[in-house]
Design an enzyme around this catalytic site. Sequence first.
Site, PDB file in Angstrom:
ATOM      1  N   ARG A 124       2.840  12.743  40.908  1.00 17.67           N
ATOM      2  CA  ARG A 124       3.148  12.798  39.477  1.00 17.67           C
ATOM      3  C   ARG A 124       4.400  12.007  39.130  1.00 17.67           C
ATOM      4  O   ARG A 124       4.591  11.606  37.996  1.00 17.67           O
ATOM      5  CB  ARG A 124       3.326  14.251  39.003  1.00 17.67           C
ATOM      6  N   ASP A 136       4.703  19.141  31.543  1.00 20.80           N
ATOM      7  CA  ASP A 136       5.824  19.238  32.463  1.00 20.80           C
ATOM      8  C   ASP A 136       6.575  20.533  32.166  1.00 20.80           C
ATOM      9  O   ASP A 136       7.431  20.585  31.305  1.00 20.80           O
ATOM     10  CB  ASP A 136       6.749  18.027  32.311  1.00 20.80           C
TER      11      ASP A 136
END
Length: 249
Positions: free
Chosen positions: A154, A169
Amino acid sequence: MRFHIMTLFPEMIMSGLSESVIGRAQRTGLISVNAVNIRDFSKDKHLHVDDYPYGGGAGMVMQPDPIFDCYQSVTADMTKKPRVIYMTPQGRVFSQEIAKELAMEEELVFLCGHYEGVDERILDEIVTDHLSIGDYVLTGGELPAMVMIDAISRFVPGVLNNKDSAAGDSFHDGLLEYPQYTRPEVFHGQPVPEVLLSGHHANIEKWRRQQSLKRTFERRPDLLLQAADSLSDEDLHYLELLKINACQS
Ligand code: 4GM
């Protein structure tokens, strides 16, 4: 970023990382996943890679030789010694910070243990990092390796598109993510919070920030201490209100 995984179950790794965002990252060449079967390096006629523990005791121990030969094969064309990660409940606990740091490497090697353990001498010789995904025991290091590869990937530029990286996130600013809503406007009698339908962007931002603070306060108060540096005076004032409310109820 190139990931190499030394394992007795390469198909588990390849199939677990072939879907969704990580699958796409592989297909577009941003990352590569190379799962290598330690058993291919057995010199035993029955392809054994484990043996009884010296000193006695239950279970089998993975032998050092096949792992070393696997490591030699995996690293043969590397110009410098890579970091070699061993997944174990005895390791330092893996985190978003560690994921970010590991994402700066060009190559990473993972060694997946199995059975009741791995001969300590091969660990001493090749492993650079002992990491754990949490305080529980699994049957092998494969799932922890997949968890870490996902979290590290990521942070590789381009793996998340802008939509994915802005959202999703949960550790933005060290706080938990605010709640999300989509259609329908009323679900099982529960309406979407009115402010989100108002079109008033400043109010929406303020509400979301407060929801992040509230969630973190209620669910993960330990994170608030770590996030202290990134809190504004307005954040601190809102947290005071939450604290007062918590004392009254
Ligand atoms: C014990 C020693 C990692 C168990 C070495 C591996 C949990 C984690 C294993 C090993 C694991 C973890 C295999 N279980 N908490 N099982 O990260 O490889």
